[in-house]
Design a protein around this motif. Structure first.
Motif, PDB file in Angstrom:
ATOM      1  N   TRP A 242       0.987  -1.198  -0.077  1.00  0.00           N
ATOM      2  CA  TRP A 242      -0.032   0.083  -0.153  1.00  0.00           C
ATOM      3  C   TRP A 242       0.886   1.285   0.133  1.00  0.00           C
ATOM      4  O   TRP A 242       0.736   2.289  -0.958  1.00  0.00           O
TER       5      TRP A 242
ATOM      6  N   VAL B 226      -9.098   4.479  -3.530  1.00  0.00           N
ATOM      7  CA  VAL B 226      -9.195   3.116  -3.935  1.00  0.00           C
ATOM      8  C   VAL B 226      -8.245   2.348  -3.688  1.00  0.00           C
ATOM      9  O   VAL B 226      -8.260   0.888  -3.231  1.00  0.00           O
ATOM     10  N   LEU B 227      -6.866   2.813  -3.606  1.00  0.00           N
ATOM     11  CA  LEU B 227      -5.823   1.943  -3.145  1.00  0.00           C
ATOM     12  C   LEU B 227      -5.952   1.670  -1.556  1.00  0.00           C
ATOM     13  O   LEU B 227      -5.293   0.623  -1.401  1.00  0.00           O
ATOM     14  N   SER B 228      -6.431   2.241  -1.212  1.00  0.00           N
ATOM     15  CA  SER B 228      -6.421   1.905   0.512  1.00  0.00           C
ATOM     16  C   SER B 228      -7.748   1.181   0.888  1.00  0.00           C
ATOM     17  O   SER B 228      -7.811   0.867   2.023  1.00  0.00           O
TER      18      SER B 228
END
Lengths: 656, 58
Positions: A462, A620-622
């Motif tokens: 992440w 979105v990545l999280s």
């Protein structure tokens, strides 16, 4: 070169003192301990025959320590008051040093005698307790008491540098420190003799040639014996080390003494069935080892008894290791020197890592099967303290027994015992199945004290993606250049025909560049009212229309003496880039005060730095990591719910 | 498995963001249409066209 050759005062056979430091030599013919005095040779009595311990060493073996050559010139075999024995080898160095090489359970410790520094008083034996730091010794790091006991001189061979009297007993304390430091306080005299050194391997000592190959062959082989109770066949897989064995035929507990079996007692039919059968060989991290014993142990916490299984692994070149099976979780366990660990109330440190306390309870042996290197039996209890740092578990076992010195007429009971530390490493069930070629082992459902959380990687990933996205955003910002205004006009829209009516405005054509985002900003000097614009960017050449809304509303006032405001006199709309070309802006407006004209300033800009896409990408990545974080917190809660010390809210474990 | 999935997902998101940054894409509520050819020929500035002609009117 011999220092003294004489005849044994007992049998007349020649005895030879090769070293000037030797006090006693054992007659090879009659096993008499022959001491030399300033006038004559003296017979101290006969020593017992040496017990075959499977040592790879022998008198005459040569080595090198700190670049000084030495030769093993003598060996004494000492008996432990709780049973079993260990060897001490005497190393005569070329420069005159005299080293003591202790050997126990396949481990070696070289020590040298040190004088007690002036002014230092070493605690008397009866004031020592396990875990106590012994101060004042000439050693750079602290040494703690790891074991106390009474030794008996049993047998000997070669030359001995002290007055070894067969059958003589003395008290001792073994010390342990960091970096393999080891020491012994020998209470044979007062003040005690101090021997300090460290744990070593044979390679450290430069010993490559050990004992005769035929002895080596005999050492590693199993022994076929018969049970003295039922006469059934019984195989000792570690005959040199085993102190206790259970008969697989009649389930008797047998004592092993010099390869002789002695019936101790009949055990109940074992309720504990090893998941890995005794005799199974498996490939563990350190090599191939065999399961030679298994036991069930338990602790009772708040009235509930919890059981687990322990499997003793053995391989002559490696020594002993353990597999611990608890709640269907597995650990591979090896011993670590007590002096390597520093302990505080709620934690312990080993090799720079801090372990948090998890459990502190009295552990009891419930059932034993197979062979063990100590005189184990059901009911044996130790205090066990577990510290965890997944995937590792540091365990301390303190065993204390009360013994009576047979020479003590008052029969006073004295505490003796040892501290054992071990390091367990969590092993997944499939790895155990693969290593020991077994299948169908039950799978765990809960979380083990040192079970590693498997998904630490997602936080690293992440972070990597977040950094990458920010870098991309920064590069895009730098490369795209500054914001460019392509159109601006202040428009006065006439009053609306009615409350629901609209007024429309078309601009003159203007140019838009391709691949550049677009921001349309509408401004109107509204006060406590609103203006709403439906906007369209129309490509004059292709007919592509991009619609957007502009909603301007601004309200302000004073309420309860405090001024307030809401909205603003400006609103903007972002749209994606459009194909480069000539465009017309269409605005269709409505406003609250429809009877009055509306003044609107419209500005169109391109290449506007806008963080919305970046924000969306980061969110979105999280999503995945946040879900995993929630799972992680639950995982740690489940882990620490099993601890008597609780409080697992700061998960500081590793995934590697 | 999970590692592979998240890696693919992450690369996809970063790639999409990169493309969006390069091409000037924005996430917006507005819609995009195409005027009919006859509307461009006949003129599209009439109230009637915008309210009753284009995609059934607004």
């Amino acid at each position: 070169m011999s220092v003294l050759v004489a005849n044994c005062p007992s049998c007349g056979a020649p005895v030879e003192f090769k070293s000037g430091q030797s006090i006693v030599v054992i007659c090879e013919y009659c096993r008499s301990a022959v001491a030399r005095t300033d006038r004559e040779l003296k017979d101290l009595g006969k020593v017992a025959e040496l017990v075959e311990t499977g040592s790879p060493l022998d008198v005459g073996v040569r080595g090198k320590w700190k670049d000084v050559p030495f030769e093993l010139t003598g060996r004494a075999q000492l008996g432990h008051e709780m049973g079993g024995q260990w060897d001490e080898w005497y190393a005569t160095f070329a420069n005159g040093w005299l080293g003591w090489l202790a050997e126990a359970q396949g481990r070696f410790y070289i020590t040298f005698q040190y004088p007690i520094p002036e002014g230092v008083q070493v605690a008397p034996f009866d004031q020592l307790h396990l875990g106590q730091t012994v101060h004042g010794l000439p050693w750079p790091t602290p040494l703690i008491v790891a074991e106390t006991g009474r030794a008996t001189a049993l047998g000997a061979k070669g030359e001995i540098p002290y007055l070894l009297t067969p059958g003589e007993t003395y008290y001792y304390a073994d010390l342990s420190g960091v970096d393999g430091a080891f020491g012994t306080l020998d209470y044979n005299q007062s003040p005690p003799l101090v021997f300090l050194g460290q744990q070593v391997t044979l390679a450290d000592l430069g010993i490559t040639t050990t004992r005769a190959p035929e002895k080596e062959e005999r050492r590693v082989g199993a022994a076929q014996l018969s049970c003295p109770n039922c006469a059934g066949p019984l195989e000792l897989r570690a005959p040199d080390k085993t102190e206790r064995v259970t008969c697989p035929n009649c389930n008797s507990l047998l004592d092993v003494n010099q390869g002789q079996l002695q019936f101790l007692k009949a055990l109940e039919k074992p309720w504990f069935q090893p998941l890995i059968p005794l005799g199974t060989e498996g490939q563990v991290p350190e090599g191939k080892m065999m399961v030679i014993g298994a036991m069930a142990r338990s602790v009772t916490i708040e009235g509930t008894q919890y059981f687990w299984g322990e499997y003793l692994l053995y391989q002559p070149q490696i020594g002993f290791r353990w597999l611990v099976h608890s709640d269907n979780h597995w650990n591979y366990v090896r011993a670590v020197p007590p002096g390597e660990i520093s302990e505080s109330t709620k934690s312990a440190s080993y090799q720079g890592k801090r372990y948090r306390i998890f459990q502190d309870a009295q552990a009891r042996v419930e059932c034993v099967l197979g062979e063990f290197y100590w005189k184990v039996e059901a009911g044996e209890q130790v205090r066990g303290v577990d510290y965890v740092k997944p995937p590792y578990m540091l365990s301390k076992e303190v065993s204390t027994v009360y013994v009576t010195d047979p020479r003590d007429a008052a029969r006073t009971k004295r505490a003796t015992g040892e501290i054992n530390w071990s390091l367990g490493t969590y092993v997944e069930v499939p790895q155990i199945e693969k290593a020991f070629s077994v299948s169908g082992l039950p799978r765990p459902s809960g979380v083990a004290p040192n079970q590693p959380y498997k998904h630490w990687w997602i936080y690293k990933f992440w972070l990597a993606f977040i950094v990458l996205t920010l870098i991309v955003g920064f590069i895009a910002f730098v490369v795209s250049g500054s914001t460019k205004q392509v159109f601006t006009q202040t428009v006065t829209l006439p009053p609306l025909p009615n409350e629901d009516g609209t007024q429309v405005f078309f601009s003159e054509p203007f140019q838009l560049e391709g691949r550049r985002n677009i921001r349309v900003v509408g401004e109107s000097p509204v006060q406590n009212t609103w203006v709403y614009l439906e906007g369209d960017l129309i490509n004059d050449e292709t007919g592509v229309v991009q619609s957007f809304p502009i909603d301007i509303s601004y309200y302000q006032g004073v309420e309860d003496g405090e001024s307030w405001s809401e909205g603003g006199q400006k609103d903007s709309a972002y749209t994606s880039s459009m194909p480069g070309g000539r465009y017309v802006l269409r605005l269709e407006g409505q406003w609250e005060r429809w009877q009055q004209p509306a003044v609107v300033t419209v500005t169109i800009e391109q290449n506007v730095a806008h963080g919305f896409n970046l924000l969306i990408a980061l969110i979105v990545l999280s999503i995945g990591p946040v879900i995993m974080l929630i799972y992680h917190v639950g995982f740690e809660r489940r882990r620490w719910s099993e601890s008597m010390f609780g409080g697992g809210d700061d998960s500081d474990d590793d995934d590697d | 498995m999970l590692k592979t999935l998240y890696t693919i997902f992450g690369i996809g998101v970063v790639s999409l963001y990169t493309v969006a940054a390069m091409l000037g894409w924005e996430i917006s509520g507005g819609s995009r249409h195409q005027l009919p050819p006859d509307a461009r020929q006949n003129g599209y500035r009439s109230f009637h066209f915008w309210h009753y002609g284009l995609h059934g009117g607004k």
